[in-house]
Design an enzyme around this catalytic site. Structure first.
Site, mmCIF file in Angstrom:
data_model
loop_
_atom_site.group_PDB
_atom_site.id
_atom_site.type_symbol
_atom_site.label_atom_id
_atom_site.label_comp_id
_atom_site.label_asym_id
_atom_site.label_seq_id
_atom_site.Cartn_x
_atom_site.Cartn_y
_atom_site.Cartn_z
ATOM 1 C CB THR A 125 -0.903 0.001 1.253
ATOM 2 O OG1 THR A 125 -1.466 1.304 1.420
ATOM 3 C CG2 THR A 125 -0.127 -0.313 2.524
ATOM 4 C CG ASP A 126 -1.040 5.044 -0.909
ATOM 5 O OD1 ASP A 126 -1.617 4.368 -0.024
ATOM 6 O OD2 ASP A 126 -1.589 6.016 -1.476
ATOM 7 C CD GLU A 127 -3.243 3.691 4.447
ATOM 8 O OE1 GLU A 127 -3.071 3.757 5.670
ATOM 9 O OE2 GLU A 127 -4.351 3.487 3.914
ATOM 10 C CE1 TYR A 149 -3.366 -2.349 5.888
ATOM 11 C CE2 TYR A 149 -3.185 -0.006 5.363
ATOM 12 C CZ TYR A 149 -3.341 -1.325 4.952
ATOM 13 O OH TYR A 149 -3.451 -1.613 3.608
ATOM 14 C CE LYS A 153 -0.264 -4.460 3.046
ATOM 15 N NZ LYS A 153 -0.783 -5.763 2.558
HETATM 16 P P1 NAD Z 1 -10.096 -6.732 2.655
HETATM 17 O O1 NAD Z 1 -10.014 -6.464 4.110
HETATM 18 O O2 NAD Z 1 -11.337 -6.414 1.916
HETATM 19 O O3 NAD Z 1 -9.780 -8.272 2.377
HETATM 20 C C1 NAD Z 1 -8.789 -8.984 3.061
HETATM 21 C C2 NAD Z 1 -9.074 -10.469 2.883
HETATM 22 O O4 NAD Z 1 -8.018 -11.219 3.517
HETATM 23 C C3 NAD Z 1 -10.393 -10.920 3.523
HETATM 24 O O5 NAD Z 1 -11.118 -11.722 2.608
HETATM 25 C C4 NAD Z 1 -9.944 -11.727 4.740
HETATM 26 O O6 NAD Z 1 -10.851 -12.757 5.089
HETATM 27 C C5 NAD Z 1 -8.606 -12.279 4.245
HETATM 28 N N1 NAD Z 1 -7.695 -12.637 5.348
HETATM 29 C C6 NAD Z 1 -7.407 -11.886 6.452
HETATM 30 N N2 NAD Z 1 -6.566 -12.556 7.247
HETATM 31 C C7 NAD Z 1 -6.281 -13.751 6.631
HETATM 32 C C8 NAD Z 1 -5.473 -14.859 6.969
HETATM 33 N N3 NAD Z 1 -4.758 -14.891 8.107
HETATM 34 N N4 NAD Z 1 -5.419 -15.909 6.109
HETATM 35 C C9 NAD Z 1 -6.149 -15.898 4.956
HETATM 36 N N5 NAD Z 1 -6.950 -14.869 4.605
HETATM 37 C C10 NAD Z 1 -7.013 -13.806 5.425
HETATM 38 O O7 NAD Z 1 -8.847 -5.981 2.015
HETATM 39 P P2 NAD Z 1 -8.687 -5.302 0.577
HETATM 40 O O8 NAD Z 1 -9.154 -3.907 0.667
HETATM 41 O O9 NAD Z 1 -9.218 -6.199 -0.458
HETATM 42 O O10 NAD Z 1 -7.086 -5.256 0.472
HETATM 43 C C11 NAD Z 1 -6.364 -6.330 -0.117
HETATM 44 C C12 NAD Z 1 -4.864 -6.006 -0.046
HETATM 45 O O11 NAD Z 1 -4.604 -4.787 -0.740
HETATM 46 C C13 NAD Z 1 -4.358 -5.815 1.374
HETATM 47 O O12 NAD Z 1 -3.081 -6.416 1.452
HETATM 48 C C14 NAD Z 1 -4.267 -4.310 1.536
HETATM 49 O O13 NAD Z 1 -3.253 -3.967 2.438
HETATM 50 C C15 NAD Z 1 -3.925 -3.889 0.114
HETATM 51 N N6 NAD Z 1 -4.360 -2.528 -0.277
HETATM 52 C C16 NAD Z 1 -5.671 -2.142 -0.116
HETATM 53 C C17 NAD Z 1 -6.059 -0.876 -0.548
HETATM 54 C C18 NAD Z 1 -7.508 -0.417 -0.436
HETATM 55 O O14 NAD Z 1 -7.802 0.734 -0.753
HETATM 56 N N7 NAD Z 1 -8.441 -1.270 -0.046
HETATM 57 C C19 NAD Z 1 -5.128 0.009 -1.124
HETATM 58 C C20 NAD Z 1 -3.811 -0.436 -1.265
HETATM 59 C C21 NAD Z 1 -3.442 -1.695 -0.853
#
Ligand code: NAD
Length: 327
Positions: A125-127, A149, A153
């Site tokens: 993530t950009d964070e 968080y 990451k």
């Molecule tokens: P989300 O919270 O919607 O989904 C996360 C998924 O991971 C869920 O389905 C959860 O059940 C699963 N999970 C959690 N712990 C687990 C474990 N121990 N074993 C197996 N599965 C597990 O998140 P998202 O928004 O889809 O983000 C996905 C990725 O992208 C993350 O790594 C996040 O850091 C990154 N990201 C998200 C954003 C955003 O805007 N949402 C932006 C940049 C990066």
């Protein structure tokens, strides 16, 4: 071609999997997908097809080494989305973030190494960069995460880099800005506000509403991930943005408009602790090296997202009933 997707029942992972199963990525139309997801509160099995000839769904933990050693052999690639992803929760329960995001990632990479997985993409993530007042981050910017968080990451990325550098694991990292789109859990800002407004309820806006985020449609993010998977270089980090910076108050005004509501529904709430003021990504590298360009205009993407929530109350109402988060 077999791809294992961790966190494939979450917001971004499920979009990636649905697109793969729909034949949306050239050369991967026949790919078989294994989703590994523990289904936390954020994971939803209904975000994926109930039954599909090219999909295997496994409910399990990325922290479970013996499960991974069983599952991974035969896979050509791993795309690692699984994480605890909500900043507000990390302020109260940081240990969960370290367990999944740091230890879980290390465990997954160890299993990839031991079973000889040929290619891994780690979604970050950009964070991890912290906050920036002016200009935009390039990939070589120092990592200065401000929340548990973001710190988890950043730590996961360092582990990933070490598995590449020390062990030669063929791995690339992506750092994306804020995503929006359908199937996002209603604890996050856009779906929280949309679903509140659709129910005629107020929306909680942090601080003075001037925090700036760069918004990218989830479909553009996933296409960028696919480019990195197929053509990205090992050991490299790729920023993914969209150039679309908006303050939270600007987003709120757009959502009020799209939901036929007015500013009387805004509730100002105390600012989030450690709230980063501005995120801004320089994505020159992925554009020049891999030919990436976002293609969903924000106005259209946001209107379609609001329409999706309007049309799918069954998907979000169950999750929302247990939530009162503020995105
Ligand atoms: P989300 O919270 O919607 O989904 C996360 C998924 O991971 C869920 O389905 C959860 O059940 C699963 N999970 C959690 N712990 C687990 C474990 N121990 N074993 C197996 N599965 C597990 O998140 P998202 O928004 O889809 O983000 C996905 C990725 O992208 C993350 O790594 C996040 O850091 C990154 N990201 C998200 C954003 C955003 O805007 N949402 C932006 C940049 C990066």
């Amino acid at each position: 071609m077999r791809i294992l997707v961790t966190g494939g029942a979450g917001f971004i992972g499920s979009h990636y999997v649905r697109t793969l199963l729909d034949g949306g990525y050239e050369g991967y139309e026949d790919a078989h997908v294994t989703v590994l997801d523990i289904l936390t509160y954020a994971g939803n099995r209904d975000s994926l097809p109930a039954d599909h000839p090219r999909l295997d769904f496994v409910r399990g933990d990325i922290g479970d080494l013996s499960l991974l050693m069983e599952l991974l052999p035969g896979h050509d690639a791993v795309v690692h989305f699984a994480a605890e992803s909500h900043v507000d929760r990390s302020l109260e329960a940081a240990a969960d973030f370290v367990r999944t995001n740091v230890l879980g990632t290390q465990n997954l990479l160890e299993a990839c190494l031991r079973t000889g997985v040929p290619r891994v993409v780690h979604i970050s993530t950009d964070e991890v960069y912290g906050s920036i007042t002016e200009g935009s981050w390039t990939e070589d910017w120092p990592l200065l995460p401000n929340t548990p968080y973001a710190a988890s990451k950043a730590a996961a990325e360092m582990i990933a880099r070490a598995y590449w550098r020390t062990h030669g694991l063929n791995l690339s990292v992506t750092r994306c800005s804020n995503n929006y789109g359908p199937y996002q859990h209603p604890e996050k800002l856009i779906p929280l506000f949309v679903t509140n407004l659709l129910e005629g309820r107020p929306v909680p806006l942090y601080g003075d509403g001037r925090n700036v985020r760069e918004w990218l449609h989830v479909d553009d993010h996933c296409r960028a991930i696919q480019l990195v998977l197929t053509r990205g270089r090992a050991g490299e980090v790729y920023n993914i943005g969209g150039g679309n910076e908006q303050t939270n108050i600007e987003i709120t005004e757009r959502l009020l408009d799209l939901c036929d509501a007015d500013a009387s529904l805004i509730r100002w709430v105390a600012d989030r602790k450690g709230h980063d003021l501005r995120y801004s990504i320089d994505e020159t590298k992925i554009r020049q090296e891999l030919g990436y360009a976002p293609r969903t205009p924000f106005d259209r993407g946001l209107a379609e997202t609001v329409a999706w929530y309007r049309d799918h109350p069954d998907w979000w109402k169950a999750a929302k009933d247990t939530e009162d988060g503020t995105g």
